[in-house]
Design an enzyme around this catalytic site. Structure first.
Site, PDB file in Angstrom:
ATOM      1  N   HIS A   1      38.594  34.323  34.319  1.00  0.00           N
ATOM      2  CA  HIS A   1      39.774  35.002  34.848  1.00  0.00           C
ATOM      3  C   HIS A   1      39.805  36.463  34.406  1.00  0.00           C
ATOM      4  O   HIS A   1      40.012  37.372  35.219  1.00  0.00           O
ATOM      5  CB  HIS A   1      41.027  34.261  34.385  1.00  0.00           C
ATOM      6  CG  HIS A   1      42.274  34.635  35.107  1.00  0.00           C
ATOM      7  ND1 HIS A   1      43.101  35.660  34.684  1.00  0.00           N
ATOM      8  CD2 HIS A   1      42.854  34.129  36.222  1.00  0.00           C
ATOM      9  CE1 HIS A   1      44.137  35.749  35.508  1.00  0.00           C
ATOM     10  NE2 HIS A   1      44.006  34.839  36.445  1.00  0.00           N
TER      11      HIS A   1
ATOM     12  N   SER B 101      47.462  37.411  40.180  1.00  0.00           N
ATOM     13  CA  SER B 101      46.549  37.897  39.139  1.00  0.00           C
ATOM     14  C   SER B 101      45.688  39.038  39.669  1.00  0.00           C
ATOM     15  O   SER B 101      45.536  40.079  39.029  1.00  0.00           O
ATOM     16  CB  SER B 101      45.659  36.758  38.641  1.00  0.00           C
ATOM     17  OG  SER B 101      46.400  35.808  37.930  1.00  0.00           O
TER      18      SER B 101
ATOM     19  N   ASP C 167      43.813  38.537  28.429  1.00  0.00           N
ATOM     20  CA  ASP C 167      43.465  37.426  29.317  1.00  0.00           C
ATOM     21  C   ASP C 167      42.671  36.394  28.534  1.00  0.00           C
ATOM     22  O   ASP C 167      42.860  36.257  27.316  1.00  0.00           O
ATOM     23  CB  ASP C 167      42.680  37.967  30.517  1.00  0.00           C
ATOM     24  CG  ASP C 167      42.970  37.201  31.796  1.00  0.00           C
ATOM     25  OD1 ASP C 167      42.627  36.013  31.859  1.00  0.00           O
ATOM     26  OD2 ASP C 167      43.555  37.786  32.734  1.00  0.00           O
TER      27      ASP C 167
END
Length: 607
Positions: A354, A517, A319
Site C-alpha cells: 500500500h 488512498s 503507511d
C-alpha cells in the site's frame, strides 16, 4: 383508535429501528437514539452506562463490534500459543451445524478469520477473530461460548468496538498528559492513587503511556481512565487503542519484466519517456487508455511551468512501508523508519504494498526506462512504517500512540508534506495534537476520507476545517464520483481514485490501485510539486490554491462529494506563475527610478 399521526410516528420509529439494527446507516441509528430521549439529562445518563471516553471534553461513546470478537490467551507459554489457536479453530468448526445453516464457515466471502500473527496481538496475548457479513451470528456466539468451555486458557472479552471502517480494541494501555508544572515524582504519586504506572513516555511534554495494575479489573479500565481524565491536574486520558482498519482492495499485480519499452504506446515529446506513462490516465488522459479525454489532473502543463525550479521537497508517507529497493525510488529515499518491528523481524518485502503504491504516485522517477512517472519529480520520500498488515492484506493494524509518533517523527525530519492514505477509527486527543503540531510547523497534511460506500467522512479526515488538513475524496475515470468513497461536509477536494497504474512491492507494479488512498496520494504529489516551485507557501495557502483552482464537478460550487472539485495541477501552477510574473514586473518598476537616480548628474526627472 390510533390517529393517523400516531400510526405514522410508530411506523417511522419501526423503520429507523430496522435500518439501525442492520447497521446500514450509522447516521440514522444515531439519530434514532438521540430522538428516543425526552431530554438531555436522560440521554447523558444513557451514555454514562455505555463504554466511553473523552476527547476535547466531548464524550465519545463506543459501539460494540457486531462482527469481531476478542479472546485473551492466559498463562500459555509462547511456544504453545499457536497450538491453542489451532485447537480453538478446530473445535469451532467441529461444533458448527451443517454448512446450510452456517454458510460463512465455507464460503470465501463469508468466513471466520482468526488472527494472532501481528506483534501487537502477540504482545497483548490476544486472539482476534471476526466473521464477515452474513450468517446467523447469534448462533455462532452460542457455539463460541460452548467451545470456550473446552479451552480454559482462552477468555472472551468485551473490549472490542467498531466504527466505520475500523475495529478497535481496548488494551491495558492509556495515553495521559499531565499539567506542565507537575514533577516526575508528583506524576508517579498521582498515578499510584489510581493503581497505575508509567510504561513509556510519548513525544508530547508531560505525556505518558500508562497501564493499570491487577487491582483494576479489565472491565474497569475505561472507567478508571475517565476518572483520571476528570482530575484537574490531567489534560487528558484516553485509550491507546489497537486499531484494525480494512485495507483498500487492489489486484492485477504486474512483474517488473512485464513493463518493457516495446509494449509501450509512444508518448508526445512533452511527456516522460517512462514505458507505462500512457497507462497513467489520471495524469494526462488522451482517451486512448481509459476513461474520457481530458479527465485527468492536467499534469504536463504543470511540469512545463515547474521544470525550471528544483527546490528540495520531502514527502512523508505514513503507511505500511515502502519498497526502498524499487528502481522507481532510486536516489529518492531520505528516511525509512519502522515503528512496527516487522522490518527487523521479517525483512524488506513483507507487505509494503500500500505504501509503495502511494509512493509511486507521488514521486516515481522520470525517464528511467522503468514503469511510471511520479507527480513530483524533485520530491524525496521519507517512509514511516506505522501499520503492519494481516496475511493476505485484508487489514492494517496500528496503535493510536504509534500514529501520533509517526506524525511527530515526520515533523522532526522537517518534511514538507505528510501523506496519510488511511483512516483511524474514533477520535484521539493525542493524535489531534500531533496533527496540530505538524500544521503549526508548516507541514501540509493530507488525509483520505475513507472507503465505506458514501458514508460519512471518517476520522481524522473529519476534523474541523480550521484544523488546516486537506481531506480527499475519490473520482472515477469519467469524472463521476467513485462509489466506494465516503463523502461529507469535511471534504476539501477530490482526485482520481480508480484503476491507478502505480508501483507495488518486490519491485513490481499494479494497475488497479485506487479509492481514496490513491486520490490522497495524488493530492500529496501535487502539493509537493507546488512546494518545489514555491517553497514558502504554508499549508493553508496550499489548501486554498488546490480548492480555488479545482475543476468544479457535481453541483455548482462546493458539494459534499467532490468538495471544491477535482484536482487540477496545471491551473494551480499557472496561477503561481501569474503571481510570480506580476511580482517580477512590480520589482522591475520599483528598481527603475533607483537606477536612474544612481546615474551621475541625473535627477530622475524625464520630459
Amino acid at each position: 383508535m390510533r390517529t393517523n399521526e400516531q400510526t405514522s410516528a410508530i411506523l417511522t420509529m419501526l423503520v429507523m429501528w430496522f435500518i439501525a439494527s442492520l447497521g446500514h446507516s450509522d447516521a440514522l441509528a444515531q439519530h434514532y437514539q438521540v430522538r428516543s430521549f425526552k431530554n438531555d439529562k436522560k440521554e447523558e445518563r444513557w451514555k454514562q452506562k455505555k463504554d466511553h471516553y473523552y476527547v476535547d471534553n466531548q464524550m465519545i461513546v463506543l459501539k460494540p463490534s457486531r462482527n469481531a470478537r476478542l479472546l485473551r490467551i492466559d498463562n500459555v507459554p509462547e511456544k504453545k500459543r499457536d497450538s491453542v489457536v489451532e485447537q480453538f479453530s478446530t473445535a469451532l468448526r467441529e461444533a458448527a451445524p451443517p454448512p446450510k445453516l452456517f454458510k460463512f464457515l465455507t464460503k470465501k466471502n463469508n468466513k471466520i478469520v482468526l488472527r494472532t500473527e501481528d506483534v501487537l496481538l502477540r504482545e497483548n496475548n490476544i486472539l482476534f477473530y471476526h466473521y464477515q457479513r452474513g450468517g446467523r451470528k447469534h448462533r455462532l456466539n452460542r457455539i463460541t461460548r460452548d467451545v470456550l468451555q473446552q479451552i480454559p486458557s482462552l477468555k472472551e472479552e468485551n473490549n472490542i468496538f467498531e466504527t466505520g471502517d475500523a475495529i478497535q480494541m481496548v488494551i491495558n494501555q492509556f495515553i495521559v498528559q499531565f499539567d506542565d508544572e507537575l514533577t516526575e515524582n508528583d506524576i508517579n504519586n498521582m498515578l499510584s492513587q489510581y493503581n497505575a504506572e508509567i510504561i513509556e513516555e510519548t513525544s508530547c511534554d508531560k505525556g505518558y503511556i500508562i497501564s493499570f495494575n491487577e487491582e483494576v479489573a479489565e472491565t474497569e479500565w475505561l472507567n478508571q481512565s475517565n476518572k483520571l481524565s476528570d482530575d484537574s491536574k490531567v489534560k487528558f486520558s484516553e485509550p491507546n487503542f489497537i486499531r484494525i482498519v480494512r485495507s483498500t482492495e487492489y489486484d492485477n499485480r504486474i512483474n517488473p519484466g512485464e513493463t518493457h519499452l516495446e509494449d509501450t504506446i509512444l508518448c508526445s515529446a512533452d511527456q516522460p519517456s517512462d514505458p507505462r506513462f500512457i497507462a497513467q490516465w489520471y495524469l494526462e488522459n488522451n482517451g486512448e487508455w481509459m476513461g474520457d479525454e481530458n479527465v485527468d489532473i492536467n499534469i504536463c502543463q504543470a511540469w512545463e511551468i515547474s521544470k525550471e525550479e528544483n527546490n528540495p521537497v520531502t514527502v512523508a508517507i505514513i503507511d505500511d512501508g515502502v519498497d526502498i529497493s524499487h528502481p522507481e525510488f532510486e536516489g529518492k529515499i531520505v528516511g525509512n523508519r519502522d515503528l512496527t518491528g516487522t522490518l527487523a523481524r521479517l525483512g524488506l518485502g513483507h507487505n509494503e504494498n500500500h505504501g509503495t503504491a502511494c509512493a509511486g504516485l507521488i514521486a516515481a522517477n522520470h525517464n528511467n526506462r522503468h514503469g511510471i512517472a511520479g507527480i513530483a519529480p524533485n520530491a524525496k520520500i521519507f517512509s514511516i512504517k506505522a501499520f503492519s498488515r494481516f496475511s493476505g492484506g485484508e487489514s492494517n493494524i496500528v496503535l493510536t500512540s504509534r500514529l501520533a509518533k509517526a506524525i511527530d517523527m515526520a515533523v522532526d525530519a522537517e518534511v514538507n508534506v505528510i501523506n496519510n492514505s488511511w483512516v483511524g477509527g474514533t477520535p484521539s486527543t493525542c493524535l489531534n495534537n500531533a496533527i496540530d503540531r505538524a500544521i503549526q510547523d508548516s507541514c501540509t497534511v493530507v488525509f483520505s476520507v475513507g472507503n465505506c460506500w458514501k458514508k460519512d467522512v471518517q476520522y481524522p479526515a473529519n476534523l474541523p476545517v480550521p484544523k488546516g488538513i486537506i481531506a480527499v475524496s475519490a473520482t472515477c475515470e469519467r469524472d463521476g464520483f467513485e462509489s466506494i468513497s465516503n463523502c461529507g461536509p469535511e471534504v476539501t477536494i477530490s482526485a482520481p481514485g480508480s484503476h491507478l497504474f502505480t508501483t507495488s512491492n518486490c519491485q513490481g507494479y499494479m494497475e488497479n490501485f485506487g479509492a481514496t488512498s490513491g486520490a490522497c496520494a495524488l493530492v500529496s504529489g501535487v502539493a509537493a510539486l507546488i512546494l518545489s516551485y514555491e517553497p514558502d507557501l504554508g499549508p493553508y495557502s496550499i489548501r486554498e490554491l488546490l480548492s480555488k483552482f479545482a475543476k468544479d464537478l457535481g453541483r455548482e460550487g462546493w458539494d459534499k462529494k467532490f468538495g471544491h472539485g477535482r484536482l487540477d495541477a496545471s491551473k494551480v501552477l499557472e496561477e503561481l506563475l501569474r503571481r510570480r510574473t506580476i511580482a517580477q514586473e512590480l520589482e522591475q518598476d520599483n528598481e527603475l527610478p533607483n537606477k536612474n537616480t544612481s546615474s551621475e548628474g541625473d535627477t530622475g526627472l524625464k520630459d
